[in-house]
Motif scaffolding. Sequence first.
Motif, PDB file in Angstrom:
ATOM      1  N   UNK A  98      10.271   1.092  14.079  1.00 19.91           N
ATOM      2  CA  UNK A  98       9.771   0.424  12.886  1.00 19.91           C
ATOM      3  C   UNK A  98       9.685   1.438  11.761  1.00 19.91           C
ATOM      4  N   UNK A  99       9.898   0.986  10.532  1.00 20.02           N
ATOM      5  CA  UNK A  99       9.890   1.879   9.376  1.00 20.02           C
ATOM      6  C   UNK A  99       8.995   1.293   8.288  1.00 20.02           C
ATOM      7  N   UNK A 100       8.118   2.131   7.759  1.00 20.95           N
ATOM      8  CA  UNK A 100       7.279   1.772   6.617  1.00 20.95           C
ATOM      9  C   UNK A 100       7.494   2.820   5.528  1.00 20.95           C
ATOM     10  N   UNK A 101       7.429   2.384   4.281  1.00 18.11           N
ATOM     11  CA  UNK A 101       7.624   3.281   3.132  1.00 18.11           C
ATOM     12  C   UNK A 101       6.325   3.331   2.338  1.00 18.11           C
ATOM     13  N   UNK A 102       5.871   4.563   2.041  1.00 23.08           N
ATOM     14  CA  UNK A 102       4.586   4.710   1.355  1.00 23.08           C
ATOM     15  C   UNK A 102       4.517   6.041   0.624  1.00 23.08           C
ATOM     16  N   UNK A 103       4.200   6.008  -0.658  1.00 19.35           N
ATOM     17  CA  UNK A 103       3.799   7.186  -1.415  1.00 19.35           C
ATOM     18  C   UNK A 103       4.753   8.353  -1.375  1.00 19.35           C
ATOM     19  N   UNK A 104       4.182   9.559  -1.480  1.00 16.53           N
ATOM     20  CA  UNK A 104       4.937  10.796  -1.414  1.00 16.53           C
ATOM     21  C   UNK A 104       4.804  11.440  -0.041  1.00 16.53           C
ATOM     22  N   UNK A 105       5.163  12.697   0.039  1.00  9.74           N
ATOM     23  CA  UNK A 105       5.190  13.384   1.327  1.00  9.74           C
ATOM     24  C   UNK A 105       3.791  13.511   1.948  1.00  9.74           C
ATOM     25  N   UNK A 106       2.774  13.554   1.122  1.00 13.51           N
ATOM     26  CA  UNK A 106       1.385  13.710   1.573  1.00 13.51           C
ATOM     27  C   UNK A 106       0.656  12.379   1.482  1.00 13.51           C
ATOM     28  N   UNK A 107       1.359  11.295   1.814  1.00 14.23           N
ATOM     29  CA  UNK A 107       0.834   9.945   1.581  1.00 14.23           C
ATOM     30  C   UNK A 107      -0.436   9.640   2.363  1.00 14.23           C
ATOM     31  N   UNK A 108      -0.602  10.249   3.531  1.00 16.49           N
ATOM     32  CA  UNK A 108      -1.798   9.948   4.332  1.00 16.49           C
ATOM     33  C   UNK A 108      -3.053  10.531   3.706  1.00 16.49           C
TER      34      UNK A 108
END
Length: 274
Positions: free
Chosen positions: A245-255
């Motif tokens: 599964x793939x999710x797209x979110x924010x930048x590299x430090x999204x968490x």
Amino acid sequence: MTVRGKYVEVDTGVELFVQVIGEGEPVVFVPGWTFTSEVYYQQVEKFSKTNRVLVVDPRSHGRSTVTMHGNDYVTHGTDLKKVLETLDVKNPTLIGWSFGCLTLWEYGRQFGYENVNGMVFVDMPPKSLSIKEEDDWVEGKLDDLAAAYTAYLRNSQGQRDFVSSYASNVMVQRELTEEELNWIVEQSLHTPYYIAASLFASGLFSDYTEEAKNSSEQLPTLYIVAEHWGETATSYLKRVAPNSKVQVLGGHFMFWEHGDEFNRIVEGFLSEKG
């Protein structure tokens, strides 16, 4: 919230610091290149309410032993195995960020997936470099990455400058305050520049394409990728690891920047895989 820390000896004279908090199904977080367990504080706060959460400082990172040997992702995979065995972690979900994903793939390469309940890979392609056009999700152009290695990772000031630039231009999508930027840079500086350079080279010359395929076939697998290469990464993963599964979110430090949304994505994954 009280965070308990344990030290696990993974090699003669080498101890890894591991945050351990909460009860329930285990979730293990591994940070990226030179970063520390502290970066996952939002995830610790969230998931320790429902899960047994462990966050590892890899060797030569954070509060773990700084050592001149084993600063490569093959050894990091072996270290992770020793941490799980020593702390009696059964069937965890493993979550890696950036080069921390290499540790997870290496673990799978060496030990298989029988003792793993799921894997989450945060913003890292299985193969960092490629000259083949079809391998279109990579860390960057060879010349750019070589320049980063030769120009920056030769002294402490260079490491500070490199992480500062990367944090401001790639890791987050908004302008960082001076305090935030200093905190991010300080996370990296626990690892001396000469070890950072060794880890950088080890990561760039890794190829875990086969492990990405195997993990997606053998257990629930999720990729969370940054928006700046969301389309490229999604297309690539459909070919290389189609069951993921793939999710797209924010930048590299999204968490960190989008902690609540990241946590919702991971929570959904944990719930779906049972």
